[in-house]
Structure formats: C-alpha cells, structure tokens
Motif scaffolding. Sequence first.
Motif, PDB file in Angstrom:
ATOM      1  N   GLY A 133      40.840  43.707  35.767  1.00  0.00           N
ATOM      2  CA  GLY A 133      41.833  44.808  34.741  1.00  0.00           C
ATOM      3  C   GLY A 133      42.757  43.540  34.035  1.00  0.00           C
ATOM      4  O   GLY A 133      42.989  43.945  32.772  1.00  0.00           O
ATOM      5  N   LEU A 134      43.270  42.831  35.011  1.00  0.00           N
ATOM      6  CA  LEU A 134      44.214  41.860  34.396  1.00  0.00           C
ATOM      7  C   LEU A 134      43.680  41.128  32.939  1.00  0.00           C
ATOM      8  O   LEU A 134      44.425  40.643  32.008  1.00  0.00           O
ATOM      9  CB  LEU A 134      44.864  41.067  35.339  1.00  0.00           C
ATOM     10  N   LEU A 135      42.410  40.810  33.257  1.00  0.00           N
ATOM     11  CA  LEU A 135      41.645  39.934  32.325  1.00  0.00           C
ATOM     12  C   LEU A 135      41.472  40.787  31.050  1.00  0.00           C
ATOM     13  O   LEU A 135      41.486  40.400  29.896  1.00  0.00           O
ATOM     14  CB  LEU A 135      40.350  39.327  33.201  1.00  0.00           C
ATOM     15  N   ALA A 136      41.028  41.981  31.497  1.00  0.00           N
ATOM     16  CA  ALA A 136      40.574  42.810  30.360  1.00  0.00           C
ATOM     17  C   ALA A 136      41.925  43.193  29.335  1.00  0.00           C
ATOM     18  O   ALA A 136      41.900  43.232  28.055  1.00  0.00           O
ATOM     19  CB  ALA A 136      40.281  44.304  30.657  1.00  0.00           C
ATOM     20  N   VAL A 137      43.063  43.274  30.179  1.00  0.00           N
ATOM     21  CA  VAL A 137      44.140  43.602  29.427  1.00  0.00           C
ATOM     22  C   VAL A 137      44.571  42.288  28.235  1.00  0.00           C
ATOM     23  O   VAL A 137      45.167  42.820  27.442  1.00  0.00           O
ATOM     24  CB  VAL A 137      45.459  43.751  30.252  1.00  0.00           C
ATOM     25  N   LEU A 164      45.896  33.953  38.423  1.00  0.00           N
ATOM     26  CA  LEU A 164      44.597  33.352  38.084  1.00  0.00           C
ATOM     27  C   LEU A 164      44.232  34.060  36.695  1.00  0.00           C
ATOM     28  O   LEU A 164      43.568  33.390  35.750  1.00  0.00           O
ATOM     29  CB  LEU A 164      43.367  33.927  39.119  1.00  0.00           C
ATOM     30  N   ALA A 165      44.611  35.140  36.411  1.00  0.00           N
ATOM     31  CA  ALA A 165      44.268  35.887  35.303  1.00  0.00           C
ATOM     32  C   ALA A 165      44.701  35.072  34.021  1.00  0.00           C
ATOM     33  O   ALA A 165      44.118  34.781  32.900  1.00  0.00           O
ATOM     34  CB  ALA A 165      45.039  37.266  35.212  1.00  0.00           C
ATOM     35  N   PRO A 166      46.160  34.767  33.962  1.00  0.00           N
ATOM     36  CA  PRO A 166      46.467  33.941  32.666  1.00  0.00           C
ATOM     37  C   PRO A 166      45.937  32.501  32.876  1.00  0.00           C
ATOM     38  O   PRO A 166      45.627  31.942  31.710  1.00  0.00           O
ATOM     39  CB  PRO A 166      48.101  33.887  32.762  1.00  0.00           C
ATOM     40  N   ALA A 167      45.653  32.025  34.148  1.00  0.00           N
ATOM     41  CA  ALA A 167      44.943  30.625  34.018  1.00  0.00           C
ATOM     42  C   ALA A 167      43.721  30.674  33.442  1.00  0.00           C
ATOM     43  O   ALA A 167      43.298  29.687  32.533  1.00  0.00           O
ATOM     44  CB  ALA A 167      44.952  30.126  35.489  1.00  0.00           C
ATOM     45  N   LEU A 223      39.838  29.470  29.033  1.00  0.00           N
ATOM     46  CA  LEU A 223      38.793  29.966  27.994  1.00  0.00           C
ATOM     47  C   LEU A 223      39.251  29.670  26.555  1.00  0.00           C
ATOM     48  O   LEU A 223      38.624  29.227  25.846  1.00  0.00           O
ATOM     49  CB  LEU A 223      38.747  31.530  27.998  1.00  0.00           C
ATOM     50  N   ARG A 224      40.593  29.811  26.306  1.00  0.00           N
ATOM     51  CA  ARG A 224      40.982  29.646  24.961  1.00  0.00           C
ATOM     52  C   ARG A 224      41.561  28.051  24.750  1.00  0.00           C
ATOM     53  O   ARG A 224      41.322  27.751  23.471  1.00  0.00           O
ATOM     54  CB  ARG A 224      42.405  30.370  24.817  1.00  0.00           C
ATOM     55  N   GLU A 225      41.841  27.278  25.821  1.00  0.00           N
ATOM     56  CA  GLU A 225      42.062  25.912  25.594  1.00  0.00           C
ATOM     57  C   GLU A 225      41.195  25.030  26.715  1.00  0.00           C
ATOM     58  O   GLU A 225      41.852  24.707  27.653  1.00  0.00           O
ATOM     59  CB  GLU A 225      43.557  25.536  25.965  1.00  0.00           C
ATOM     60  N   PRO A 226      40.010  24.861  26.272  1.00  0.00           N
ATOM     61  CA  PRO A 226      39.126  24.091  27.193  1.00  0.00           C
ATOM     62  C   PRO A 226      39.697  22.914  27.711  1.00  0.00           C
ATOM     63  O   PRO A 226      39.534  22.579  28.964  1.00  0.00           O
ATOM     64  CB  PRO A 226      37.812  23.837  26.386  1.00  0.00           C
ATOM     65  N   VAL A 232      44.900  23.772  34.533  1.00  0.00           N
ATOM     66  CA  VAL A 232      45.580  25.166  35.232  1.00  0.00           C
ATOM     67  C   VAL A 232      44.756  25.543  36.413  1.00  0.00           C
ATOM     68  O   VAL A 232      45.582  25.947  37.317  1.00  0.00           O
ATOM     69  CB  VAL A 232      45.437  26.037  33.885  1.00  0.00           C
ATOM     70  N   LEU A 233      43.520  25.421  36.440  1.00  0.00           N
ATOM     71  CA  LEU A 233      42.957  25.616  37.666  1.00  0.00           C
ATOM     72  C   LEU A 233      43.225  24.873  38.830  1.00  0.00           C
ATOM     73  O   LEU A 233      43.199  25.368  39.988  1.00  0.00           O
ATOM     74  CB  LEU A 233      41.419  25.532  37.417  1.00  0.00           C
ATOM     75  N   ARG A 234      43.671  23.440  38.696  1.00  0.00           N
ATOM     76  CA  ARG A 234      44.236  22.670  39.912  1.00  0.00           C
ATOM     77  C   ARG A 234      45.693  23.175  40.272  1.00  0.00           C
ATOM     78  O   ARG A 234      45.728  23.515  41.424  1.00  0.00           O
ATOM     79  CB  ARG A 234      44.201  21.150  39.409  1.00  0.00           C
ATOM     80  N   ASP A 235      46.360  23.885  39.317  1.00  0.00           N
ATOM     81  CA  ASP A 235      47.574  24.245  39.757  1.00  0.00           C
ATOM     82  C   ASP A 235      47.149  25.541  40.437  1.00  0.00           C
ATOM     83  O   ASP A 235      48.073  25.681  41.432  1.00  0.00           O
ATOM     84  CB  ASP A 235      48.399  24.318  38.291  1.00  0.00           C
TER      85      ASP A 235
END
Length: 380
Positions: free
Chosen positions: A18-22, A301-304, A309-312, A318-321
């Motif tokens: 849901g957070l991703l869909a938002v 995780l949702a904003p990460a 996705l938007r900044e490969p 961001v995933l390491r963080d």
Amino acid sequence: MREVIVVGGGPVGILLAGLLAVRGVDVEVLEQRAEPSLRSRAIGIHPPSLRALEQLGVAEEVLDRAVRIRGGVVRSDGRTLGRLAFSATTDRMQSVISLPQSETEAVLRARLAELAPGRLRGGITVTGVSDRGDRVAVETVADGMPSGETLEARYVVAADGARSLVRDLLGIRCTARTGGETYLMSDYPDTGEYLGEAVLYFERDGVVESFPLPGGRRRWVAMTPTLLTDATSGDLAALIRARTGTQLPPTTAAASAFPVQQRLATSLVAGRVVLVGDAGHQISPIGGQGMNLGWLDALQLAPALERALREPDAATSVLRDYDRRRRRSARMAARQAGFNMAMGGPVEGLRLRARNGLVRTLAVPPASAVLARAFTMRWL
C-alpha cells in the motif's frame, strides 16, 4: 514486468504494498493463502506504527475500531508493584491501541484494493527466485493449476514470514539470539477490573499478561513450562487462577500455544531481493512487537525502493542503509524482548524479591518514562 513484487500478504506485506502504491509504484502481492487468516496473535499497535498507517490513509479507521491502552499495571503476589502511563496526551496518534490482527488486515486489504485493484493475488505459491541482474524472476504455482508461471519484477520483497522460503532460496542464514520460551493464550470477556490497562503479573511460576481488546474482551497470555498444544481455554483459565487468583469468565475462544524464537537474518538485502518483517527478524510476538517492527521496516523500505527505482545509481546505497538501520532496530527489539522474557520467567526466594524490587524502581520517575518509551517502541 512489475516494478515490485511482494511475496507474502500478511499485515507487513500488505502495508508495504500500500505504501508503494501511494507513491505510484507498480506493485503486486503474491499470497499463498487463498483466503485471509482469522487467527489474531498480534493485537498491539504502537505510536510509530500509526505513522505508517497514517501515510496509507487508514490510521483513523484503525483507531476507530481499536481500544486505547492508557497504561500498564504490574502485580505480584496480590500486590501492585507499579504503574506506567503510556501517553499523557489526548493526541490519538500518540496512543497505544489494541485491535485483533485479522481486523487490521481487513482494513489494509481494503485500502490496497482501492489503491491497486486486483494486485493482491491469493492462492499463489512461490517456488523459485532468481536475480538476473536488472530484474528478478519469480517462479510460481497457482492453486489448482497443472503448471507454473514465471513473473518478473525489478525488485522482489520477501514478506513471507519467519519460515521464509524466499530467504531460504537466497541462502541467507539466520542467527539465533534468544528464545525457547513457551506461552498459552486465549481471549475472554473483560471483567472490568482494569479498563484500558495492560496488566502484567510477575508471579513465581511465570508471567501472566493481559491486554484489553475491542468489544469488551481481553487477551490473556501465560508463560508455560512446555508447549501445551492440546490445552483448552479452560486449562488456561485454571492456570491463571492458580497463579494470580483471577477468576476468568467462560469463553468460546480457542486457546493457542506458541513458542518464542528470536532470530536475525545475516543480511536483509541480496541484490534485488529485500527481506522485511519476520522474514528478516523474528522476535517475541507478545504485545505486537513483531508486527510493529515489520511495519517500521515497511515505512523505511517504501521510500527506499521508490528511490532505487527512480534513481538506479542510488539503489545500492539506499538499500544498504535500509539493511543497516533495520538490523540495528531488530537487535534493539530483540534485546528488549529478551529482557522482558527473562523478567517474566519463574523465580523464587531472593531472586523473586530482587525482581520485584527492580520493578518498583523502574515504575517511578525518571525510569518510568524511559520504560514507557521502550514498551511503546518509540525508540525504533
């Protein structure tokens, strides 16, 4: 090809979707169960988690359905050792609330259906996961179908619980921290003695805990010497009466026995696959700690994932963080849960008096404010 596939449609997986869909992310959830589970182990929802529900747009609905837990009472041998106030404010978003997991999941599912119609697919079993560098292939089998289907996504999130198949397929190990304790729980009509309060009985034969539920009910949980898989609600009521002197009303609810295991995955990220919730860390479920910790995973995780996705070029960072911060929070939660379980273990004589003395000390300022903050997970 989807942007994100979430494997697991429990409360953590659905909230994350849901957070991703938002955020406009193209997301799909694969759930092995064809129908939602009606089991409701997790009931507690803490203030940090209400932030996640607010982002999803369901916080007010959940608050309306739930009952507020104003504070906690600690008792032993028929005496009150101390009280904790969980929140002195009237702000509902700072509340600790109680709502059965099945009802919480129903709210989350309905909201996901609004945001991403048809993207929660039940009756789908994942049989394989393969990271192909720029995407992830997910092998699946649908209930009643003779052959499988391969789905692809730029990222895959494993929200498939403590026995995560995705985690095992990736070869990510889990390290045991503490655990082995066993408990028995059931729901009973509320006697009205401690309205709006959680009650902990630190007795010599093991802790007994109770939490208010909506609809005039109360959840009771008792530590047991072994896993009592055949015990009934009557057996639990007899155990509680013997330890605390509390006579519980009859109930039609079944009793549920469960062991507590605490484990932490050695990594929450493997290439384009990310672990969330119990798939990455398993801690004591009492008080909803596991579900809330998983929701806080989703909140980060949702904003990460959106940024990945938007900044490969930023994906690895961001995933390491995410991995670093959420594993740190999981270690802190496991330490607190381990302390709580140790405090609730069977003790006698000098150890019982020492424990009760410690509880009295912790229940007065300034220690009480720190303890209340820890119990409501505000430090995570």
